[in-house]
Design an enzyme around this catalytic site. Structure first.
Site, short mmCIF file in Angstrom:
data_model
loop_
_atom_site.label_atom_id
_atom_site.label_comp_id
_atom_site.label_asym_id
_atom_site.label_seq_id
_atom_site.Cartn_x
_atom_site.Cartn_y
_atom_site.Cartn_z
N ASP A 117 35.37 41.19 44.70
CA ASP A 117 34.06 40.90 43.90
C ASP A 117 34.37 39.21 43.06
O ASP A 117 35.50 38.99 42.88
CB ASP A 117 34.03 41.68 42.60
CG ASP A 117 33.28 43.21 43.11
OD1 ASP A 117 33.43 43.36 44.36
OD2 ASP A 117 32.99 43.89 42.42
N ASP A 118 33.23 38.62 42.74
CA ASP A 118 33.27 37.36 41.95
C ASP A 118 33.27 36.19 42.63
O ASP A 118 33.42 35.27 42.07
CB ASP A 118 33.98 37.60 40.52
CG ASP A 118 33.90 38.79 39.89
OD1 ASP A 118 33.00 39.43 40.31
OD2 ASP A 118 34.52 39.05 38.80
N HIS A 151 26.45 40.21 44.63
CA HIS A 151 27.04 40.81 43.28
C HIS A 151 26.37 40.20 42.26
O HIS A 151 26.82 39.85 40.92
CB HIS A 151 28.54 40.36 43.33
CG HIS A 151 29.27 40.96 42.26
ND1 HIS A 151 29.23 42.32 41.78
CD2 HIS A 151 30.33 40.49 41.24
CE1 HIS A 151 30.16 42.68 41.12
NE2 HIS A 151 30.72 41.34 40.48
N HIS A 210 26.61 36.84 37.54
CA HIS A 210 27.40 37.92 37.06
C HIS A 210 26.95 38.49 35.81
O HIS A 210 27.72 38.59 34.68
CB HIS A 210 28.98 37.93 36.98
CG HIS A 210 29.76 38.87 37.02
ND1 HIS A 210 30.21 39.65 35.65
CD2 HIS A 210 30.53 39.44 37.87
CE1 HIS A 210 30.95 40.54 36.24
NE2 HIS A 210 31.32 40.41 37.64
N HIS A 246 39.61 41.60 43.03
CA HIS A 246 38.99 40.36 43.03
C HIS A 246 39.84 39.43 43.60
O HIS A 246 41.06 39.36 43.41
CB HIS A 246 38.94 39.97 41.29
CG HIS A 246 38.02 41.09 40.70
ND1 HIS A 246 38.69 42.10 40.42
CD2 HIS A 246 36.65 41.07 40.36
CE1 HIS A 246 37.72 43.06 39.70
NE2 HIS A 246 36.28 42.25 39.73
ZN LIG Z 1 32.28 41.33 39.09
#
Ligand SMILES: [Zn+2]
Length: 238
Positions: free
Chosen positions: A63-64, A114, A118, A205
């Protein structure tokens, strides 16, 4: 019977015997080619069965990203191991680093949404949540030519019901070793290896060196245990 007739009969019998042996041999060769050779106890054993049938599927998700410093390091490690993963991207990061997104897509990884900034989508109005999702999907489509089909809402908090995510499937996770906050890569590897089960989705991540090291260490450790790494669609729709 005349001598000549006896000889003819013998030659005939010999020819039939040879033909029968030949038919049996061909039959056996065909069965070997089809990987199904009966073993002595009458069971049928497939060639290469031990290599494929025992593999347990598991999906790594990141993620991210994309992250300008660490995502490519991760992509190099995945390529070396011939492993495909799933990346849930932030729209603003995708816009800032399109070349990394292009590489992910080209190398066969799955790309999901995503949100753009955020944010906790559950706290937004339907309109604002829709904007977060739409802007991210548009950013990814502009780079890869494909709209993402999977949404991972930040913090696992789903958006208010809105038409924006109507054609997308929400994907959460089964194993979260908290790689972004605490512990060395070896601690993260240990947590995952201890907790993981077949068809699990692992949350990581690609935003730090220790996370990348942990991800590659997890692959190496779980492959030894008979796991195979796939994209999330393969564990969801199995
Ligand atoms: Zn995230």
């Amino acid at each position: 019977m005349k001598k000549a007739a006896k000889w003819l009969l013998c030659i005939n019998l010999l020819a039939w015997t040879l033909l029968a042996v030949q038919v049996l041999t061909v039959n056996m060769e065909q069965r070997v080619a089809q990987n199904t050779v009966p073993v002595q106890n009458g069971d049928v054993q497939a060639k290469g069965e031990d290599a494929d049938a025992v593999k347990k599927k598991v999906a790594l998700t990141f993620d991210d990203g994309p992250d300008p410093d660490y995502t490519e390091m991760l992509l190099d490690g995945l390529k070396k191991r011939n492993v495909k993963a799933t990346f849930f991207l932030l729209g603003k990061q995708a816009e800032a680093y399109p070349d990394i997104v292009k590489r992910m897509h080209k190398e066969g990884h799955m790309i999901g949404n995503h949100s753009y900034d955020h944010v906790n989508l559950a706290n937004l109005s339907k309109t604002d949540a829709a904007k977060q999702i739409r802007m991210t999907s548009e950013a990814i489509h502009k780079i890869t030519g494909e709209y993402p089909q999977y949404l991972r809402p930040p913090f696992g908090n789903e958006p208010p019901e809105c038409s924006c995510a109507k054609n997308m499937m929400t994907v959460l996770w089964d194993v979260d070793p908290l790689d972004w906050c605490c512990g060395s890569s070896s601690t993260v590897i240990e947590k995952v290896v201890k907790a993981v089960e077949e068809d699990d989705i692992i949350l990581l991540h690609d935003a730090s060196e220790s996370s990348v090291e942990a991800a590659l260490g997890i692959i190496d450790a779980l492959e030894k245990q008979g796991y195979e790494f796939v994209t999330v669609d393969e564990v969801i729709f199995e």
